[in-house]
Design a protein around this motif. Sequence first.
Motif, short mmCIF file in Angstrom:
data_model
loop_
_atom_site.label_atom_id
_atom_site.label_comp_id
_atom_site.label_asym_id
_atom_site.label_seq_id
_atom_site.Cartn_x
_atom_site.Cartn_y
_atom_site.Cartn_z
N ARG A 4 0.81 -1.22 0.00
CA ARG A 4 0.00 0.00 0.00
C ARG A 4 0.84 1.26 0.00
N VAL A 5 2.08 1.18 0.48
CA VAL A 5 2.90 2.38 0.63
C VAL A 5 4.12 2.40 -0.27
N GLU A 6 4.46 1.30 -0.91
CA GLU A 6 5.65 1.29 -1.77
C GLU A 6 5.38 0.51 -3.04
N GLN A 7 6.29 0.63 -3.98
CA GLN A 7 6.18 -0.08 -5.25
C GLN A 7 6.37 -1.58 -5.01
N PHE A 8 5.74 -2.38 -5.86
CA PHE A 8 5.88 -3.83 -5.72
C PHE A 8 5.88 -4.50 -7.08
N THR A 30 -10.95 -12.81 1.65
CA THR A 30 -11.73 -11.78 0.98
C THR A 30 -12.35 -12.26 -0.33
N THR A 31 -11.52 -12.76 -1.24
CA THR A 31 -12.02 -13.17 -2.56
C THR A 31 -11.80 -14.64 -2.86
N GLY A 32 -10.94 -15.31 -2.10
CA GLY A 32 -10.61 -16.70 -2.40
C GLY A 32 -9.47 -16.82 -3.39
N PHE A 33 -8.90 -15.69 -3.79
CA PHE A 33 -7.77 -15.67 -4.71
C PHE A 33 -6.66 -14.80 -4.12
N ILE A 34 -5.40 -15.18 -4.35
CA ILE A 34 -4.29 -14.38 -3.87
C ILE A 34 -3.20 -14.30 -4.93
N GLU A 35 -2.38 -13.27 -4.80
CA GLU A 35 -1.17 -13.18 -5.60
C GLU A 35 -0.02 -12.84 -4.65
N ARG A 36 1.15 -13.41 -4.94
CA ARG A 36 2.33 -13.16 -4.11
C ARG A 36 3.07 -11.98 -4.73
N ILE A 37 3.40 -10.99 -3.88
CA ILE A 37 4.08 -9.80 -4.36
C ILE A 37 5.38 -9.60 -3.60
N ASN A 38 6.29 -8.89 -4.22
CA ASN A 38 7.58 -8.57 -3.60
C ASN A 38 7.68 -7.05 -3.57
N CYS A 39 7.75 -6.47 -2.37
CA CYS A 39 7.86 -5.03 -2.22
C CYS A 39 9.29 -4.59 -2.53
N ALA A 40 9.41 -3.51 -3.29
CA ALA A 40 10.71 -3.08 -3.80
C ALA A 40 11.63 -2.54 -2.71
N SER A 41 11.15 -1.66 -1.85
CA SER A 41 12.03 -1.03 -0.85
C SER A 41 12.39 -1.96 0.30
N SER A 42 11.41 -2.62 0.84
CA SER A 42 11.64 -3.46 2.02
C SER A 42 12.05 -4.89 1.66
N ARG A 44 10.26 -7.44 1.00
CA ARG A 44 9.45 -8.44 1.71
C ARG A 44 8.50 -9.11 0.72
N ASP A 45 8.28 -10.39 0.94
CA ASP A 45 7.26 -11.13 0.19
C ASP A 45 5.98 -11.12 1.00
N GLU A 46 4.90 -10.70 0.36
CA GLU A 46 3.59 -10.69 1.03
C GLU A 46 2.55 -11.22 0.07
N TYR A 47 1.38 -11.50 0.64
CA TYR A 47 0.25 -11.95 -0.17
C TYR A 47 -0.79 -10.86 -0.21
N LYS A 48 -1.40 -10.72 -1.39
CA LYS A 48 -2.40 -9.70 -1.61
C LYS A 48 -3.63 -10.36 -2.22
N SER A 49 -4.80 -9.99 -1.74
CA SER A 49 -6.04 -10.52 -2.29
C SER A 49 -6.23 -9.95 -3.70
N CYS A 50 -6.77 -10.76 -4.59
CA CYS A 50 -6.99 -10.31 -5.98
C CYS A 50 -8.27 -10.95 -6.52
N ARG A 51 -8.65 -10.51 -7.70
CA ARG A 51 -9.83 -11.07 -8.36
C ARG A 51 -9.38 -11.80 -9.62
N SER A 52 -9.96 -12.96 -9.85
CA SER A 52 -9.63 -13.76 -11.02
C SER A 52 -10.40 -13.22 -12.23
N ALA A 53 -9.70 -12.96 -13.32
CA ALA A 53 -10.34 -12.47 -14.53
C ALA A 53 -11.30 -13.51 -15.10
N ALA A 54 -10.93 -14.77 -15.04
CA ALA A 54 -11.80 -15.84 -15.56
C ALA A 54 -13.09 -15.92 -14.75
#
Length: 100
Positions: A4-8, A30-42, A44-54
């Motif tokens: 939420r506060v840095e680039q990923f 939240t949605t039943g779907f997740i994506e793994r993201i890597n924050c640029a500054s810190s 850190r690997d975190e999980y973020k809720s997402c929506r499936s396009a399909a």
Amino acid sequence: PCWRVEQFVVAQECSRCSGFEMKTIPACGTTGFIERINCASSHRDEYKSCRSAALEAQRFWRFVGSALGVAAAAAALVVLRQRVLDRRALEKVRKQIESI
């Protein structure tokens, strides 16, 4: 969350949560779907809720189909009602002509 506060960068694309992930990762709830993201500054690997396009596309077409079904049913009811009203009007005119 760092995203939420840095680039990923998305490390793993949006995918459906497994049963184990649903219980252990709060973002899955939240949605039943997740994506793994890597924050640029810190870094850190975190999980973020997402929506499936399909899944979104499937829901959209289901909605469109149900809307078309309701529209077809309403059109059929209008046609049937118009036939009933036309029949009543013809019967009324016939009775008026017979009474002359």
